[in-house]
Design a protein around this motif. Structure first.
Motif, PDB file in Angstrom:
ATOM      1  N   THR A  12       0.835  -1.206   0.000  1.00  0.00           N
ATOM      2  CA  THR A  12       0.000   0.000   0.000  1.00  0.00           C
ATOM      3  C   THR A  12       0.867   1.253   0.000  1.00  0.00           C
ATOM      4  O   THR A  12       0.636   2.184  -0.783  1.00  0.00           O
ATOM      5  N   GLN A  13       1.883   1.287   0.855  1.00  0.00           N
ATOM      6  CA  GLN A  13       2.766   2.455   0.917  1.00  0.00           C
ATOM      7  C   GLN A  13       3.537   2.649  -0.393  1.00  0.00           C
ATOM      8  O   GLN A  13       3.752   3.779  -0.825  1.00  0.00           O
ATOM      9  N   ARG A  14       3.901   1.542  -1.031  1.00  0.00           N
ATOM     10  CA  ARG A  14       4.590   1.648  -2.320  1.00  0.00           C
ATOM     11  C   ARG A  14       3.651   2.234  -3.380  1.00  0.00           C
ATOM     12  O   ARG A  14       4.042   3.103  -4.164  1.00  0.00           O
ATOM     13  N   LEU A  15       2.410   1.782  -3.405  1.00  0.00           N
ATOM     14  CA  LEU A  15       1.429   2.307  -4.372  1.00  0.00           C
ATOM     15  C   LEU A  15       1.196   3.805  -4.155  1.00  0.00           C
ATOM     16  O   LEU A  15       1.124   4.581  -5.110  1.00  0.00           O
ATOM     17  N   ILE A  16       1.098   4.203  -2.894  1.00  0.00           N
ATOM     18  CA  ILE A  16       0.903   5.624  -2.569  1.00  0.00           C
ATOM     19  C   ILE A  16       2.112   6.432  -3.008  1.00  0.00           C
ATOM     20  O   ILE A  16       1.980   7.496  -3.620  1.00  0.00           O
ATOM     21  N   ARG A  17       3.311   5.920  -2.699  1.00  0.00           N
ATOM     22  CA  ARG A  17       4.534   6.641  -3.071  1.00  0.00           C
ATOM     23  C   ARG A  17       4.640   6.786  -4.593  1.00  0.00           C
ATOM     24  O   ARG A  17       4.977   7.854  -5.096  1.00  0.00           O
ATOM     25  N   CYS A  38      -5.402   9.118  -4.323  1.00  0.00           N
ATOM     26  CA  CYS A  38      -6.013   7.814  -4.031  1.00  0.00           C
ATOM     27  C   CYS A  38      -6.495   7.127  -5.310  1.00  0.00           C
ATOM     28  O   CYS A  38      -6.334   5.916  -5.466  1.00  0.00           O
ATOM     29  N   GLU A  39      -7.086   7.907  -6.207  1.00  0.00           N
ATOM     30  CA  GLU A  39      -7.541   7.331  -7.479  1.00  0.00           C
ATOM     31  C   GLU A  39      -6.363   6.773  -8.264  1.00  0.00           C
ATOM     32  O   GLU A  39      -6.438   5.672  -8.819  1.00  0.00           O
ATOM     33  N   LYS A  40      -5.281   7.536  -8.305  1.00  0.00           N
ATOM     34  CA  LYS A  40      -4.099   7.095  -9.054  1.00  0.00           C
ATOM     35  C   LYS A  40      -3.474   5.856  -8.422  1.00  0.00           C
ATOM     36  O   LYS A  40      -2.993   4.960  -9.111  1.00  0.00           O
ATOM     37  N   ALA A  41      -3.482   5.794  -7.084  1.00  0.00           N
ATOM     38  CA  ALA A  41      -2.884   4.658  -6.363  1.00  0.00           C
ATOM     39  C   ALA A  41      -3.822   3.443  -6.313  1.00  0.00           C
ATOM     40  O   ALA A  41      -3.386   2.338  -5.969  1.00  0.00           O
ATOM     41  N   GLY A  42      -5.108   3.654  -6.631  1.00  0.00           N
ATOM     42  CA  GLY A  42      -6.074   2.551  -6.579  1.00  0.00           C
ATOM     43  C   GLY A  42      -6.446   2.158  -5.153  1.00  0.00           C
ATOM     44  O   GLY A  42      -6.672   0.987  -4.861  1.00  0.00           O
ATOM     45  N   ILE A  43      -6.503   3.158  -4.271  1.00  0.00           N
ATOM     46  CA  ILE A  43      -6.874   2.907  -2.871  1.00  0.00           C
ATOM     47  C   ILE A  43      -7.992   3.875  -2.482  1.00  0.00           C
ATOM     48  O   ILE A  43      -8.268   4.829  -3.191  1.00  0.00           O
ATOM     49  N   ASN A  44      -8.605   3.634  -1.315  1.00  0.00           N
ATOM     50  CA  ASN A  44      -9.616   4.579  -0.848  1.00  0.00           C
ATOM     51  C   ASN A  44      -9.000   5.562   0.150  1.00  0.00           C
ATOM     52  O   ASN A  44      -7.904   5.348   0.651  1.00  0.00           O
TER      53      ASN A  44
END
Length: 198
Positions: A12-17, A38-44
């Protein structure tokens, strides 16, 4: 299962970064919204807020991790008993840069955090000052500061060139180039040392 949870947190942290650095290449931090990130990282949003207070907290945590990692690579230079060479350390730092290319591009880019770049340069200056003071006994801190200004901005130029070529050259080779150029610059300190000897 703690191992699974840790893995999920790291992913999750990697996706956010990754989303954050991609956006920072396009616009300043104040123009990046949590929603967009969040949209770009695919998270809520809830997932984001489970890790960070806001976008500035995210940047601060990424930069803090970078600072500690580079300090860890440079620490052997402060150990006068260590058997590690400048080449070993330079190669490790350039390898670290390759592994953290996204942040290197952001820091040197149009929307990079200049305050953080100066903090990193100051870290290098502190390490350089201490280690070169031992290496070139009798040379003034002022002369070492002049040398560091030359060497550090030269290394930034090498990093820019390396990024431009898509980091095709192996990190060890770039480290060798840096070491050779810095070594030639050290002639300045050697001359200063000789001039101060009785």
């Amino acid at each position: 299962m703690p191992g699974t949870k840790d893995h999920r947190v790291r992913v999750t942290q990697r996706l956010i970064r990754e989303a954050f650095t991609d956006l920072l290449k396009q616009k300043p931090i104040q123009s990046i919204s949590i929603k967009e990130l969040c949209e770009k990282a695919g998270i809520n949003r809830g997932t984001f807020y489970a890790h960070y207070r806001d976008i500035y907290d995210l940047r601060e945590k990424i930069e803090s991790e970078m600072y500690q990692a580079v300090l860890g690579e440079l620490r052997p230079l402060l150990d006068s008993e260590g058997s590690v060479t400048y080449r070993d350390i330079t190669a490790a730092v350039f390898q670290w840069m390759r592994e953290n290319r996204d942040m290197c591009e952001v820091i040197l880019g149009e929307y990079g955090d200049r305050t953080f770049m100066w903090k990193m340069l100051d870290l290098g200056r502190m390490v350089c000052q201490e280690s070169y003071q031992r290496m070139f006994e009798g040379v003034s801190p002022r002369d070492i500061s002049w040398f560091y200004a030359y060497a550090s901005w030269g290394c930034i130029g090498l990093l820019r060139r390396w990024l431009w070529e898509d980091m095709e050259t192996p990190a060890s080779e770039v480290a060798g180039i840096a070491e050779q150029l810095i070594g030639q610059g050290m002639a300045f300190l050697s001359e200063k040392q000789k001039s101060r000897q009785p």
